[in-house]
Design a protein around this motif. Sequence first.
Motif, PDB file in Angstrom:
ATOM      1  N   ALA A   1      28.775  -2.677  24.096  1.00  0.00           N
ATOM      2  CA  ALA A   1      27.403  -2.905  23.621  1.00  0.00           C
ATOM      3  C   ALA A   1      26.531  -3.311  24.798  1.00  0.00           C
ATOM      4  CB  ALA A   1      27.385  -3.983  22.559  1.00  0.00           C
ATOM      5  N   SER A   2      25.275  -2.904  24.749  1.00  0.00           N
ATOM      6  CA  SER A   2      24.387  -3.260  25.860  1.00  0.00           C
ATOM      7  C   SER A   2      23.912  -4.710  25.719  1.00  0.00           C
ATOM      8  CB  SER A   2      23.187  -2.322  25.904  1.00  0.00           C
ATOM      9  OG  SER A   2      22.558  -2.326  24.640  1.00  0.00           O
ATOM     10  N   ASP A   3      23.953  -5.241  24.505  1.00  0.00           N
ATOM     11  CA  ASP A   3      23.658  -6.671  24.335  1.00  0.00           C
ATOM     12  C   ASP A   3      24.921  -7.451  24.694  1.00  0.00           C
ATOM     13  OD1 ASP A   3      23.333  -9.263  23.502  1.00  0.00           O
ATOM     14  OD2 ASP A   3      22.298  -8.728  21.638  1.00  0.00           O
ATOM     15  N   LEU A   4      24.856  -8.170  25.807  1.00  0.00           N
ATOM     16  CA  LEU A   4      26.082  -8.799  26.335  1.00  0.00           C
ATOM     17  C   LEU A   4      26.488 -10.052  25.553  1.00  0.00           C
ATOM     18  CD1 LEU A   4      25.614  -8.257  30.160  1.00  0.00           C
ATOM     19  CD2 LEU A   4      26.837  -6.866  28.490  1.00  0.00           C
ATOM     20  N   ASN A   5      25.752 -10.376  24.514  1.00  0.00           N
ATOM     21  CA  ASN A   5      26.144 -11.488  23.650  1.00  0.00           C
ATOM     22  C   ASN A   5      26.693 -11.008  22.311  1.00  0.00           C
ATOM     23  OD1 ASN A   5      25.546 -13.657  25.394  1.00  0.00           O
ATOM     24  ND2 ASN A   5      23.368 -13.215  25.070  1.00  0.00           N
ATOM     25  N   ARG A   6      26.872  -9.696  22.171  1.00  0.00           N
ATOM     26  CA  ARG A   6      27.445  -9.168  20.935  1.00  0.00           C
ATOM     27  C   ARG A   6      28.899  -8.775  21.161  1.00  0.00           C
ATOM     28  NH1 ARG A   6      23.417  -8.116  16.777  1.00  0.00           N
ATOM     29  NH2 ARG A   6      25.328  -7.618  15.666  1.00  0.00           N
TER      30      ARG A   6
ATOM     31  N   GLY B   1      29.809  -6.481  23.838  1.00  0.00           N
ATOM     32  CA  GLY B   1      29.217  -6.834  25.126  1.00  0.00           C
ATOM     33  C   GLY B   1      29.857  -8.038  25.781  1.00  0.00           C
TER      34      GLY B   1
ATOM     35  N   ILE C   1      25.539   0.061  31.443  1.00  0.00           N
ATOM     36  CA  ILE C   1      25.469  -1.263  30.811  1.00  0.00           C
ATOM     37  C   ILE C   1      25.735  -2.314  31.871  1.00  0.00           C
ATOM     38  CG2 ILE C   1      26.569  -2.859  29.177  1.00  0.00           C
ATOM     39  CD1 ILE C   1      27.069  -0.519  27.319  1.00  0.00           C
ATOM     40  N   ALA C   2      24.810  -3.261  31.980  1.00  0.00           N
ATOM     41  CA  ALA C   2      24.955  -4.388  32.924  1.00  0.00           C
ATOM     42  C   ALA C   2      25.268  -3.893  34.331  1.00  0.00           C
ATOM     43  CB  ALA C   2      26.046  -5.349  32.425  1.00  0.00           C
TER      44      ALA C   2
ATOM     45  N   ARG D   1      30.620  -8.912  29.816  1.00  0.00           N
ATOM     46  CA  ARG D   1      29.958 -10.019  30.509  1.00  0.00           C
ATOM     47  C   ARG D   1      30.983 -10.968  31.115  1.00  0.00           C
ATOM     48  NH1 ARG D   1      28.814 -14.957  28.342  1.00  0.00           N
ATOM     49  NH2 ARG D   1      28.787 -14.219  26.193  1.00  0.00           N
TER      50      ARG D   1
ATOM     51  N   ARG E   1      24.788   5.352  25.830  1.00  0.00           N
ATOM     52  CA  ARG E   1      24.250   4.630  26.995  1.00  0.00           C
ATOM     53  C   ARG E   1      24.663   5.310  28.295  1.00  0.00           C
ATOM     54  NH1 ARG E   1      20.495   0.879  25.238  1.00  0.00           N
ATOM     55  NH2 ARG E   1      21.147   0.480  23.102  1.00  0.00           N
TER      56      ARG E   1
END
Lengths: 703, 703
Positions: free
Chosen positions: A22-27, A30, A55-56, A34, A52
Motif C-alpha cells: 500500500a502507498s499509505d505507509l500506515n496501512r 504499507g 512506493i516510498a 515502512r 502503482r
Amino acid sequence: MNVHENLKSLFHPESFAVVGAASDLNRLGGIPLRLTMRYGFPGPIYPINPRREEIAGLKCYPDVASLPEAPEFALICTPREDVLPALAQCAERGVKAAAVITSGFAETGAEGAALQEKILALRDESGMRVLGPNCMGVVHVRSRLMATFTISIRDDDPLIPGAVAIVTQSGAMGACMLTGFQESGSGISSLVSLGNEVDVDFAECVEYFIDDPHTRVICGYLESVRDGERLKRAALRALEKNKPIVLLKGGKTEEGARAARSHTAALTTESDVFGAFAAQYGIQVLDSMDEFIEIADFLARSGPIRGNGVGVLSFSGGLGALAADLCTEAGLTLPILAKSTQGKLAGVLPDYAPKDNPVDLVSLMVSKPESQPLKTAGEAVAGDESVDALLFMMGVYHHVGDQIAAEVKALFESSQIPVAFAWLTGPREQIQCLRKASVPVFGDYARAIRGLESLFSLKNAREAAASRPRSVDTARAEKAKRIIKECTPSPDGFLPPEACAEILDLYGIPRPKEALADTAEEALKAWEEIQTPVALKVVSDSLSHKTEAGGVILNLDAPDEIIACAGRLLTLADDARLLVQEMVEGGLELLVGISNDPTFGPCVTAGLGGVYVEALDDVARLLPPFHASEAARALSGLRSRVIFEGFRGRPAVQIPHISDIIVKISELATELGSEVAEMDINPLIATAGGCIAADVRIKTNSQ
Amino acid sequence: MNVHENLKSLFHPESFAVVGAASDLNRLGGIPLRLTMRYGFPGPIYPINPRREEIAGLKCYPDVASLPEAPEFALICTPREDVLPALAQCAERGVKAAAVITSGFAETGAEGAALQEKILALRDESGMRVLGPNCMGVVHVRSRLMATFTISIRDDDPLIPGAVAIVTQSGAMGACMLTGFQESGSGISSLVSLGNEVDVDFAECVEYFIDDPHTRVICGYLESVRDGERLKRAALRALEKNKPIVLLKGGKTEEGARAARSHTAALTTESDVFGAFAAQYGIQVLDSMDEFIEIADFLARSGPIRGNGVGVLSFSGGLGALAADLCTEAGLTLPILAKSTQGKLAGVLPDYAPKDNPVDLVSLMVSKPESQPLKTAGEAVAGDESVDALLFMMGVYHHVGDQIAAEVKALFESSQIPVAFAWLTGPREQIQCLRKASVPVFGDYARAIRGLESLFSLKNAREAAASRPRSVDTARAEKAKRIIKECTPSPDGFLPPEACAEILDLYGIPRPKEALADTAEEALKAWEEIQTPVALKVVSDSLSHKTEAGGVILNLDAPDEIIACAGRLLTLADDARLLVQEMVEGGLELLVGISNDPTFGPCVTAGLGGVYVEALDDVARLLPPFHASEAARALSGLRSRVIFEGFRGRPAVQIPHISDIIVKISELATELGSEVAEMDINPLIATAGGCIAADVRIKTNSQ
C-alpha cells in the motif's frame, strides 16, 4: 535439509517482497515496507501493486512474475480472493517462503477452510514454505526483517535486540509480549505469528530457535498442539540445549468434564496431559503476563541452578519471612548459613542484626550506603556452599537508586550462581538500565520466587530427560502385540483375563495366583490349588464396575462359602465367569492406568486407590517413556504422599517399589503405543515388600 | 470515648512535638520536622533538644515541661535510655498521644521487654496513648502530619491524597506500600507503623479508619494478632461499613505441624484459623505486592458487586479464552449475553466477529478509533442484565493511548457496575493519569480477575455476616455447663459418654440409640432393647484411637456374637466399658470437630470422614457463630464436594442437612466457649434423610 535451513528463508531472507503493498505507509500493506526500510533491511525490498509505479521511493512491480529476481521471502497482504493466485505465482517464481497476513480462511468456516486446503496443496506441490494465513507475520530484529503490520513497533522506540524469541498462536498476544519485552528494557530476538498453521507450526519454530545463536529463551502463546510427537521432540532438544520454553497457555475450562469421568483412564483430560508434558519437559506455563515477561527474561539471563537452596536477602524482616514461606511452598529450601558466611555478614550488618537466612539487610542502604553493603552481603551469601541461588529483594530508596543498581549489577556479574533480584516499587529508570545491561529484574517478590522455581524445575526436567530410556524392547513389543492379536476381546474391546495376565507376566508386573472358573465347582477346585484365602470376582463384558455391582467377595476360605458365593456371582450376568484370586492383604491400594491422548499418545496415571482420592484428582500423570526417578518425584508431589509414609498406623510403602512398577507400565505403554486404548490396574496393592496387580483391565484399539 | 476520639490525637493533632529533634533535617530526628513543615502542618510544631536554641527556624525547647502548651501529639526519637523519662514528662504535661520511634525494646530480648513493660505501666497510669516503640511513626496526608522518619516521602513528589489507609506491623513493608500507592498514582489517606504494639494495635487502627471519611480501604502488613476477638469485631464492622481490609500476611510455614496431627481438632493450625477468619470476614489476603497495591486501589474505587456474572471484553480472542478460564477457577461465571446486547455489539464490531462473551474487540482501536468503540462496546455489555461486572482488557496501542484512556474513563464513570480494567504493558503516563482521576487500572489480567474475585468474596462475606446469629441461648448454655460441671471427666479431660450424649441431646444433634455396658450380659440386654443390629465400641480413658486398637466391631445381630465380641473388647483395657450402639448404615461418613485457638477461640472443622480426606486436609473451617448458608458455602468449596453429590454410586447427601448440624455445633461452641477444649464427631453419618452423630468425644478445659 534440517529445520534451520528450512525456515531460514522466513527469518533471514536475502530479499523481501510485499504482495499487496500500500502507498499509505500506515496501512496494512504499507507498514511492513515502512518498518523494513526504517530498520535498514540489507537486501532488496520489492513492493508489488499493479496500480502503482513507486512506493516510498522503491520501484513498484505489477506482480511477482515481473520482478528482476525471485525474492526469497514474500509477504502476502492482498484481499482474500487474490491470495491463492499470488501464492501460485510466488511458487512458480521460486520464492522460498511466504507469509499470509490475510484472514478469512479456516477460522471463518467451511468456505475458508476449503481455500486453506488449496494453500496446503500448493505448498505440498511446490515445497514453498507458508506461514499463516491469518497471521501477523514475522519480526527478526538482527536480520532487520519487519514482515508485519503490527502497530506495536514504534518509530520513536527502536526494538532492542534481545535473547527471547516469541512464537505465538495469537497475533494480539504476540504484540503485547513484544511490547512487554521492549518496555522492560530486555528486548527480543524475533517474533513469529503462526495464524492458522497451514504449514509452519509451533513445534517447528521452536526447533528453529533452538539453533538460533541469539535466542536463549523461546516463549509464546499456545492454544492447541498440532503434532504432539514433534513438540515432544522439540521440547526435549530445547531442554538438552538449555533453551527454556516459557508459555502462556489458552484452552477450555474442564470443570464439567471432570465431574463426568467414570474410571481411571477417564481421570485424564486434555489439559491434564498437557500439564504432564509441560512438567516432564521443563516447559514453564505461567499465569500472568507480568510473570511471563519477567521469568522469560530471567531465564534468558541466568545460568542453570545446581540445587534448591536459596539464600534470601531482604530490606525487611517481614518480607524475608513472607518470602521464606513462598519458597518452601515452591519446593525451595533456605539452608542454614555456614559460620564463615555469618562471619562475613557480621562485617556488614550491625551487631544487633541476626546473621540468619533470610538475611535482614535492615536499613543498611540508609545508614551506610558508602560501604557497598548490598554487594558485600550478597557475595557473602552467594559464596556459601549450601546456597544455590540468591533471592535479593530491595524496596524503594530513590535517593540511592543509582547505587543500588550499581551494586546489584556488580553482584550479578561476580556471582557464580543465579541471582533473582526483586525491586519492589523500584525506580523505573534504573530498572530499565539494569535490564538493558542484561541484569534481570523482577517487579515483585512472588514472581522472583516463581523464577527460581522455574530454574529448579528445569534442572529436574533436564536430569530426568537424560536418564530416560531411549530404546524399546522390540522382541517383547512383538510378543505383546501377538497376545492381543490372538485373543478375542469383548465387544467393547476389553481383553480377556488370560491375555491380561500374559501381558502382565511379559512385563514383569507381579500378579496374585489366580484361575478362571465357569462353575462353582471349578471355583472350589481353584481355591484348593491356590491354598490361601481367595477373592471371587465376577468377569463379564456387561459389568464394567464390578465392585459397585456387588460382584467382588473378599476373603473366602471354606468350601461352603466358595460354593455359595460363586453360585450367586454367576447369576449376576448372562456371560458371567469367575476369577478366583489369591487374597493380597495388609497393603496400600493404589491405582495405575494408561490412557491415550489424541495429541500426545499414551499417558500413565498413578495414585492412591479409593474413591476419595479419585474424586479429589490427586493422581500423578506421566508421558512415557520416563525414568523411575521421575515417577518417584511425581508420587512425592501428591497431596496424599503422607499416606505412603504410613498415616495413622496404616502400612508404609516404598515409593521406589511403586516407581519400578510404574516404569514397567511405561514400557508397556511405549511398546504397545496406540494398540492399548486404556489400561487400569485397580487396585495395585503395595506392601512393604513390593507391589501386586490385583485387578487389571486392558482395552485395545486394534479390532 | 469511642475509638475515633481515642486515636484522633495520633492522626489529627492540633499541635506536634518532636522529642529528640535533630538539626540535620535528613537524620532520624530531623526528617519529621522537615516533612511536617514542608507539608504545611497547620498547628504549632515544637522541636525539643536541650542542646539547640532553634532548628529550621523553629524555636527549640530543652524539654516537654518548658513548652508553652501541652502538645497534643509527641514523637519520641531519643536514644533508648531517654525514652521513658521523655514519655513520663509527656504524660505529666498532658500530651494525649506519643509515638516512639526508638528501637531496643521487646524485640531485642528480656532487658528491652522489661523497659517496654514500664511504658505500658505509664500508659495505664496516665491514659496517654502510645504507638510503638520500634515503629516508623504516623503519616496522615490530609492533616499534613508527617510524624515519621521514612525516606520514602520525597521532596520532589508530594504525597497524593488517596483513599487507602496503611496499617503495618513492618515499617519497611509500610514504606514500600506507601511508595507503591504513590507511584501508581492513587495515593494514600494515612499510614501507621505499629512497631511492638505496646498499646495501640492493629485492630484499634482498623476501627479508627472505618470511621475516617477519607479512607475507603484499610490495608497493611500483618504478622501476629494480639487480640482476636477485637480484630473480629473490627473486621465485622468494616464489612458492614463497606471498608474492605486488604492484607499481606507474614507467618511461619507449617508443613511440619501438618504431618504431626493426630485427630480432628489437631487438623487445625494457627494459619488455618486465620484463613477461616479472613474468608468469613471478607479480609483479602494477597500473594504479592503488585496484587496488594492494585486490588486495594480497585476496591477503594469500586462499588459493591451484585453477583458473579462477568462480561469480558478483550483486545485478543486468545486472552479472552485465557481470562475465561481464570474467571471460572475464581468462582466467577461468564453469562450468555442477551439478544439486545448482541444487537448493540453488532453496531460496533465487524460482521464476521462473534458477539459472544468473552467479547473479542478484534482490532477496533486500530481500524476505527473514531467511533469510540471501547466505550460503546463496554456500555453495551455493562447494560446486560446478567452482567454484574466488566473485565476490560486492553493491550498496547501507543498511538491511541490517550483515546483508550479517555474512553475507559468515560465507561468507568457511566457504568453502574464495577469495571476491572487491565492495561497489559500499557503506557505508564496514561495509566497514572487514569489512577489520579480515580479510575483503577490493573497492569495484568490475572490481577484484574483476582480483584473481581475479591469484590465477590466481599459480597458473600457481607451477606453471611448479616445473617449470622447475634444472640446466644443463655439458659441452654447454663444447662450445658452444668452437665460438664457435674460429670467426672477422664484424667486427660474427656467427658464420659453419658455427658456427651446429654450435650448432643441438648443441642438437638441426633445420635443413635445406645447404651453403656460393663459386662457382656449388659451388652446383650442393650442389644435386645435397641432391636436392630448394633456396633460394640470399647470406652476407655487409655485408648484414644479405638478403631486402630481393634476396639470397634460393627454389625452384630445375634446373642452369641454379642457375648463373644463384648467379652474380647472388655479385655482391651483395664477400665474398659462398652458402648452398644444402633448401626446407622447406608450413609456417608463425615467428621465434624471443634478446636480452640488461643487467639480466635473456637473453630469448627467439617469434612468427609476417612483417613485420606484427613491426610489431604480437605476440610472446611469456620469460626462460630455462623449461619447455615456459610457452612453450606464452605462445604461446597471442598475438593471432595463431588462425593456429597453421590460419586460412583455412593449415596448422595443434602448439604443443607449437614449445614444444619454444623450450625448446632457452632451454637454449642459459642455457648460453651473455652470450656470445650476439643470436640470430635467422627463419624457423623449423613444419609439422604439427615445426619446422626455416631461417635463423639468432648474434651473440657474446666477441671
